[in-house]
Each structure stands twice: as C-alpha cells, then as structure tokens.
Design a protein around this motif. Structure first.
Motif, mmCIF file in Angstrom:
data_model
loop_
_atom_site.group_PDB
_atom_site.id
_atom_site.type_symbol
_atom_site.label_atom_id
_atom_site.label_comp_id
_atom_site.label_asym_id
_atom_site.label_seq_id
_atom_site.Cartn_x
_atom_site.Cartn_y
_atom_site.Cartn_z
ATOM 1 N N VAL A 125 2.036 -8.326 -0.763
ATOM 2 C CA VAL A 125 3.299 -8.591 -0.066
ATOM 3 C C VAL A 125 4.335 -9.149 -1.037
ATOM 4 O O VAL A 125 5.499 -8.719 -1.057
ATOM 5 N N VAL A 126 3.919 -10.103 -1.862
ATOM 6 C CA VAL A 126 4.836 -10.703 -2.841
ATOM 7 C C VAL A 126 5.327 -9.648 -3.823
ATOM 8 O O VAL A 126 6.525 -9.573 -4.145
ATOM 9 N N ILE A 127 4.413 -8.806 -4.303
ATOM 10 C CA ILE A 127 4.805 -7.749 -5.240
ATOM 11 C C ILE A 127 5.779 -6.778 -4.578
ATOM 12 O O ILE A 127 6.764 -6.341 -5.180
ATOM 13 N N GLY A 128 5.516 -6.458 -3.307
ATOM 14 C CA GLY A 128 6.393 -5.546 -2.591
ATOM 15 C C GLY A 128 7.810 -6.068 -2.487
ATOM 16 O O GLY A 128 8.780 -5.328 -2.716
ATOM 17 N N PHE A 129 7.954 -7.350 -2.183
ATOM 18 C CA PHE A 129 9.293 -7.905 -2.082
ATOM 19 C C PHE A 129 9.949 -8.065 -3.456
ATOM 20 O O PHE A 129 11.171 -8.144 -3.557
ATOM 21 N N THR A 130 9.130 -8.075 -4.511
ATOM 22 C CA THR A 130 9.690 -8.008 -5.865
ATOM 23 C C THR A 130 10.397 -6.675 -6.068
ATOM 24 O O THR A 130 11.447 -6.596 -6.725
ATOM 25 N N GLY A 131 9.829 -5.619 -5.464
ATOM 26 C CA GLY A 131 10.486 -4.315 -5.526
ATOM 27 C C GLY A 131 11.848 -4.327 -4.851
ATOM 28 O O GLY A 131 12.792 -3.685 -5.325
ATOM 29 N N VAL A 132 11.970 -5.082 -3.750
ATOM 30 C CA VAL A 132 13.266 -5.223 -3.084
ATOM 31 C C VAL A 132 14.264 -5.900 -4.022
ATOM 32 O O VAL A 132 15.432 -5.498 -4.119
ATOM 33 N N LEU A 133 13.809 -6.933 -4.718
ATOM 34 C CA LEU A 133 14.694 -7.634 -5.652
ATOM 35 C C LEU A 133 15.133 -6.720 -6.791
ATOM 36 O O LEU A 133 16.258 -6.830 -7.291
ATOM 37 N N ILE A 134 14.242 -5.818 -7.209
ATOM 38 C CA ILE A 134 14.616 -4.857 -8.252
ATOM 39 C C ILE A 134 15.774 -3.993 -7.776
ATOM 40 O O ILE A 134 16.735 -3.727 -8.517
ATOM 41 N N ILE A 135 15.705 -3.554 -6.509
ATOM 42 C CA ILE A 135 16.766 -2.698 -5.962
ATOM 43 C C ILE A 135 18.051 -3.488 -5.750
ATOM 44 O O ILE A 135 19.148 -3.034 -6.098
ATOM 45 N N ILE A 175 7.576 -1.098 -4.054
ATOM 46 C CA ILE A 175 7.422 -1.354 -2.619
ATOM 47 C C ILE A 175 6.353 -0.451 -2.016
ATOM 48 O O ILE A 175 5.461 -0.909 -1.292
ATOM 49 N N VAL A 176 6.433 0.846 -2.309
ATOM 50 C CA VAL A 176 5.481 1.799 -1.743
ATOM 51 C C VAL A 176 4.068 1.500 -2.230
ATOM 52 O O VAL A 176 3.107 1.524 -1.440
ATOM 53 N N GLY A 177 3.928 1.212 -3.511
ATOM 54 C CA GLY A 177 2.601 0.897 -4.040
ATOM 55 C C GLY A 177 1.975 -0.300 -3.361
ATOM 56 O O GLY A 177 0.789 -0.280 -2.976
ATOM 57 N N SER A 178 2.737 -1.361 -3.183
ATOM 58 C CA SER A 178 2.202 -2.566 -2.536
ATOM 59 C C SER A 178 1.921 -2.313 -1.065
ATOM 60 O O SER A 178 0.901 -2.774 -0.530
ATOM 61 N N ALA A 179 2.803 -1.561 -0.388
ATOM 62 C CA ALA A 179 2.584 -1.262 1.026
ATOM 63 C C ALA A 179 1.345 -0.393 1.217
ATOM 64 O O ALA A 179 0.568 -0.588 2.161
ATOM 65 N N LEU A 180 1.148 0.577 0.327
ATOM 66 C CA LEU A 180 -0.052 1.412 0.411
ATOM 67 C C LEU A 180 -1.314 0.588 0.203
ATOM 68 O O LEU A 180 -2.348 0.821 0.847
ATOM 69 N N TYR A 181 -1.237 -0.402 -0.688
ATOM 70 C CA TYR A 181 -2.403 -1.255 -0.905
ATOM 71 C C TYR A 181 -2.703 -2.072 0.355
ATOM 72 O O TYR A 181 -3.877 -2.249 0.727
ATOM 73 N N VAL A 182 -1.656 -2.571 1.013
ATOM 74 C CA VAL A 182 -1.853 -3.317 2.256
ATOM 75 C C VAL A 182 -2.530 -2.432 3.302
ATOM 76 O O VAL A 182 -3.476 -2.846 3.974
ATOM 77 N N VAL A 183 -2.039 -1.193 3.430
ATOM 78 C CA VAL A 183 -2.636 -0.267 4.389
ATOM 79 C C VAL A 183 -4.096 0.012 4.030
ATOM 80 O O VAL A 183 -4.977 0.052 4.894
ATOM 81 N N TYR A 184 -4.366 0.202 2.731
ATOM 82 C CA TYR A 184 -5.729 0.466 2.264
ATOM 83 C C TYR A 184 -6.652 -0.701 2.593
ATOM 84 O O TYR A 184 -7.765 -0.511 3.089
ATOM 85 N N ARG A 185 -6.191 -1.922 2.341
ATOM 86 C CA ARG A 185 -7.012 -3.099 2.612
ATOM 87 C C ARG A 185 -7.279 -3.252 4.106
ATOM 88 O O ARG A 185 -8.397 -3.586 4.513
ATOM 89 N N GLU A 186 -6.267 -2.991 4.935
ATOM 90 C CA GLU A 186 -6.474 -3.096 6.375
ATOM 91 C C GLU A 186 -7.489 -2.071 6.857
ATOM 92 O O GLU A 186 -8.305 -2.349 7.729
#
Length: 305
Positions: free
Chosen positions: A138-148, A280-291
């Motif tokens: 989640v933290v990494i994903g929001f880092t992607g938002v900051l990049i944008i 963002i996509v990479g971190s979100a996919l990992y979250v989905v994978y873990r769930e």
C-alpha cells in the motif's frame, strides 16, 4: 474409448469470462470518459455531466427491467444498495471533476489506487487482519501517486486530488458490488445503482445547470449508453469470478484511455505518468495476489505411505 480425442465444444470457465467482461468494461469506460471530456469542452459542468450520464443510463436499463417484470426488483438489501449508491455518487462527482481537469491517462492512473484504499478500508472498517507485506505494498502504491503528482515540483492540481477522492469512492463501491452479486442479479444491481445516482446527482446538477443544446442531448445519450453497458459488463465480471481474479484486468483501462486521449484530444502520456502507474499497478496486483493466497484453504499434509 482410450486414444480418442475429445471433440466436445470447449466451455469457457468462469474466470475466463470474468476476465473478458472486465476488459470489455474497461474499453467501454474509456470511450465514455472521452465523451465526458468532450461534454466539458462544449461548456458543460462536471456535475451536470454526472447527472446526464446517470439519468440516460437509467432510461437505457429501464425497458429491460420492465420487460422482466417488477418482481425481479424485489430485494431485502436496501441498506447495502443505498450505501453503494452513496459511494458511487461520491466517486462519480469526483471522477467527472478529475476527467475534465487533468489528462485522461493521469486521472486513470491515479484511480488505480482503488484496491489500495480497499485494503485500508478492510483493516480500519471491517477490522480484517492486514499484515506487513500488504501494508508495504500500500505504501509503495501511494509512492506511485506521488511520482505522478510530483508535489513541490509543480502546483498540485485540484483535479488530481479529485482523482484520489474518486478512487476512495470506487474502492467502497467495488466492495459493495461484490457483496451484492452474491445474491443479486446484475440487472438489478445496475438498475438500482443508476436510480440512486440519478436522484443523488440531480441537486448538484441543478446548482450549475446550463441550457441543453442538441450536442448536449446527443452526448447525454452516448454517456448513458456507454456507462450502463460498461457497468453491466463490470457487474457480470464480478459475478463470473472472484474479485481477486478479475480486478487485475481492470488495468487495461490505461492503454484504452491513453488511446482515446491521443486520438480524440491529442494527449500524450509522459514517462513520469507511465512510471507512477507502473508502481501503482504493481503494488495493487501484489495486494490482490496476497488476498487470493490468504483466501485459499490450508493444504492438508499427505498421509504417510
């Protein structure tokens, strides 16, 4: 008989259909957002666009609903429908604001944080256990938002913040859709969603209303058609397979919307947006994978031979 090939027709599995419906939904949503931008360029306020998209979607779904009889509209899940409608209204008003304010691909990339917000919501609201690896994602994903967004490098645009708000609403609405499709048919979910959206967005639209022109009526019809069709495919996707299976295919929205932006509005996607979207996509996919991994029942050890 052994040695014979099976000539029976292949039946596609639920996950395959779910993935296919999600990709179709992503393409239709991309086209709809192109019409949202066109309506704004013609002088229509985002709130009026939201209302027109909702009411024309309702008008498109109404004949099919009435054809099936009012009996199919009976439900005992009013609270969840109303909650889902409130989340969808919030998401739509924020989303329309984002789409008309910033590049289409940038808004879409930011919206991909929805699964990350869903993880936060499941921990804070549903009290589910979220372990360190998912919090890290989640933290990494929001880092992607900051990049944008590049806060500090340039002024933070309100449209970008609106896209973040839309992602929050999308996350809540998506969780509600999955809960509803366990007992409710797709047509009923889409009908009540369109009905609640129409009623809820009307006051906002009236506050900023501009007279309807012939072009506005045409755009309203197109918004409703593509919106309700995309929503039907989205709901069918969740009904065909688990969310963890179909959600990754929602990320095809980015290339679709990038194509729409390039063809219709001469928008190009910068390397920074692609980089942030990838994070963002990479971190979100990992979250989905873990769930998905955590949802699997533990394997039983094989008995000793």
């Amino acid at each position: 008989m052994n040695g014979k090939r099976n000539t029976s027709p292949t039946v596609l599995s639920g996950p395959v259909w779910g993935a296919a419906w999600m990709i179709v939904s992503a393409a239709l949503f991309a086209v709809m957002n192109g019409f949202v931008r066109e309506a704004a360029d013609q002088g229509m306020h985002p709130f009026q666009i939201a209302f027109l998209r909702s009411i024309f979607a309702l008008l498109f779904i109404l004949p099919f609903t009435l054809k099936g009889g009012l009996e199919q509209l009976k439900t005992r899940r009013w609270k969840l429908y109303l909650f889902r409608g409130g989340a969808a209204t919030t998401a739509m008003l924020f989303w329309m604001t984002a789409v008309v304010s910033i590049p289409l691909a940038e808004a879409t990339a930011i919206s991909f944080t929805a699964p990350l917000f869903a993880t936060i919501g499941s921990a804070l609201v549903l009290k589910e256990t979220v372990r360190a690896r998912r919090w890290t994602a989640v933290v990494i994903g929001f880092t992607g938002v900051l990049i944008i967004l590049r806060p500090g490098a340039e002024a933070l645009e309100p449209g970008a913040l609106a896209a973040v708000g839309a992602a929050c609403g999308m996350a809540t609405a998506a969780l509600c859709i999955k809960a509803l499709t366990g007992t409710e048919p797709a047509g009923r979910v889409v009908f009540y969603t369109s009905l609640i959206l129409t009623v809820a967005t009307l006051p906002f639209a009236l506050a900023v209303w501009v007279p309807m022109t012939a072009e506005f009526w045409i755009l309203g019809v197109l918004l409703g058609f593509f919106g309700v069709t995309a929503q039907m495919f989205l709901t069918s996707s969740f009904k065909a397979a688990d969310a963890s299976v179909v959600l990754p295919f929602d990320y095809t929205r980015l290339p679709f919307i990038a194509l729409v932006g390039w063809v219709a509005f001469e928008e190009t996607v910068g390397i920074i947006t692609w980089a942030g979207a990838s994070v963002i996509v990479g971190s979100a996919l990992y979250v989905v994978y873990r769930e998905r991994q955590l949802a699997r029942p533990p394997t039983k050890p094989e008995p000793p031979h």
